[in-house]
Design an enzyme around this catalytic site. Structure first.
Site, mmCIF file in Angstrom:
data_model
loop_
_atom_site.group_PDB
_atom_site.id
_atom_site.type_symbol
_atom_site.label_atom_id
_atom_site.label_comp_id
_atom_site.label_asym_id
_atom_site.label_seq_id
_atom_site.Cartn_x
_atom_site.Cartn_y
_atom_site.Cartn_z
ATOM 1 N N TYR A 114 0.854 -1.196 0.000
ATOM 2 C CA TYR A 114 0.000 0.000 0.000
ATOM 3 C C TYR A 114 0.885 1.238 0.000
ATOM 4 C CZ TYR A 114 -3.571 3.401 1.276
ATOM 5 O OH TYR A 114 -4.423 4.486 1.285
ATOM 6 N N ASP A 209 9.149 2.492 0.307
ATOM 7 C CA ASP A 209 8.082 3.207 1.003
ATOM 8 C C ASP A 209 8.247 2.912 2.492
ATOM 9 O OD1 ASP A 209 5.810 4.153 2.208
ATOM 10 O OD2 ASP A 209 4.467 3.537 0.592
ATOM 11 N N LYS A 237 3.738 9.570 8.344
ATOM 12 C CA LYS A 237 3.344 9.054 9.658
ATOM 13 C C LYS A 237 4.209 9.592 10.817
ATOM 14 C CE LYS A 237 0.275 5.670 7.835
ATOM 15 N NZ LYS A 237 0.225 4.654 6.838
#
Ligand SMILES: *Cc1c(COP(=O)(O)O)cnc(C)c1O
Length: 401
Positions: A114, A209, A237
């Site tokens: 994702y 990522d 994040k």
């Protein structure tokens, strides 16, 4: 998961209180940003201070430079970095840069990986896309989806085959160096090294990522632990400490292609805004002053022992598998080990839903999906873990009955 979601009134440390006044131990932690729990005073203070000086300017501030310097110092492969407002934006911008720098149109991603919700990534994606069993997404043109090639995670032979099928076409291979959006799936020994070697050999960029793994598994992310250097890195994040932040960075010669120094356009009204930068600086300063990784590993190991005991006590061996990397874990309702999305997909999601609700009734909040990680923070206490152990044992009995 079915059922009614609760609405959050406030969070503090490891606990979430909902609008009805019920307080639960939180293992969602905003899906990752809250490494030190909810509302750590050192973040709240800096954000409040920044807000008093103005929230957005459309001109650079010193805080952007200070946060950029910290990122460059901590993340091994990042020489230059650009701040945006989310992981989605960072991933979208990183592949635009990769396509521009290589002059090639195609990207390769992993099944169950994702990378936010930019069009090119909504092909066999993990996280909510997997939970809702959406293959792609309506609204993504076929012509664009056709430029995304999907390979199974942890399969270097399939990656090599994909590069061979599209000679001279692949701009980048994008992956989570520790997969955390199909549930937690560690890379096999040698997989990241193979990804590095194959990308280089085929003239493509390797893009890690690290939106979840960055600043969580170590100060320098999975690339520091593995020693494998990507060309570009996607961050988010923890970097924003609970405020909207993403970033992409990497080799200087690549990053200099981004506007205004280069011609690859990317901009953002609120990018690098003082509140987000203040939160990020507070997070990375705390990480530098008091690295939390030994503590997080210890808590992760304690949680693991608790859950393993509960699995044995509930007689759930062979039907529930715990996988953990540091402070990231998943309880898969399948016989493990889970090394790719096909294996994760064999999980009994109806059982997970029953487990989730039983845990919620016992005042433990888990990710409302099988294909997500449980996030530990430094704010989780030994009491939290022992309460969790009891709740897991009882909830497993309910889920498996
Ligand atoms: C959360 C996540 C993203 C997207 O970040 P947003 O800030 O939600 O847009 C991208 N990649 C990974 C690995 C993520 O976990």
């Amino acid at each position: 998961m079915g059922g009614e979601p609760f609405f959050v009134a406030r969070g503090r440390g490891s606990r979430l209180t909902d609008a009805d006044g019920v307080t639960r131990i939180d293992y969602v932690m905003s899906y990752g940003p809250l490494l030190f729990g909810h509302a750590p005073p050192f973040v709240v203070r800096e954000v409040a201070k920044a807000a008093r000086g103005g929230t957005s300017f459309g001109a650079p501030t010193e805080r952007e430079v200070r946060l950029a310097e910290r990122v460059v110092r901590l993340v091994p492969s990042v020489e230059m970095v650009r701040f945006v407002n989310s992981g989605t934006e960072a991933a979208m911008s990183a592949i635009r840069l990769a396509r521009a720098a290589t002059g090639r149109p195609r990207i390769i991603k992993t099944e169950g990986g994702y990378h936010g919700h930019a069009d090119s990534f909504l092909v066999s994606a993990g996280s909510g896309v997997a939970t809702l069993a959406i293959a792609g997404s309506p609204g993504v043109p076929d012509a664009l989806a056709a430029l995304t090639t999907v390979v199974p995670y942890n399969d270097a032979a399939a990656l090599e085959d994909a590069f061979r099928r599209f000679p001279g076409e692949v701009a980048a291979f994008v992956l989570e160096p520790v997969a955390a959006n199909m549930g937690v799936v560690p890379p096999r020994d040698g997989y990241l090294e193979a990804a590095r070697e194959l990308s280089t050999r085929h003239g493509a960029l390797l893009v890690f990522d690290e939106v979840i793994s960055g600043f969580r598994l170590s100060a320098g992310g999975a690339q520091e632990i593995s020693g494998v250097q990507p060309d570009l890195t996607i961050l988010g994040k923890i970097l924003g400490g609970g405020l909207p932040v993403g970033a992409y960075g990497g080799r200087r010669d690549l990053m200099e292609n981004v506007a205004p120094s280069g011609s690859v356009y990317q901009a953002g009204t609120l990018s690098g805004n003082p509140l987000a930068m203040a939160a990020g600086i507070a997070m990375l300063r705390e990480i530098a002053r008091r690295p939390p990784y030994a503590e997080l590993e210890r808590k992760g190991a304690d949680l693991e022992s608790s859950v393993q005991r509960a699995i044995r006590a509930a007689g759930a061996e062979g039907r529930a598998t715990w996988q953990r990397v540091g402070s990231l874990s998943t309880l898969f309702f399948t016989a493990g080990p889970v090394s790719d999305f096909a294996a994760a997909g064999r999980s009994d999601t109806a059982r997970y839903a029953r487990f989730f609700h039983a845990m919620r009734e016992r005042r433990v909040f888990l990710p409302p999906a099988q294909f997500e990680a449980w996030f530990l923070s430094t704010a989780h206490t030994p009491t939290d873990l022992s309460r969790t152990e009891r709740a897991v044992e009882e909830s497993l009995r309910i889920a498996l009955s």
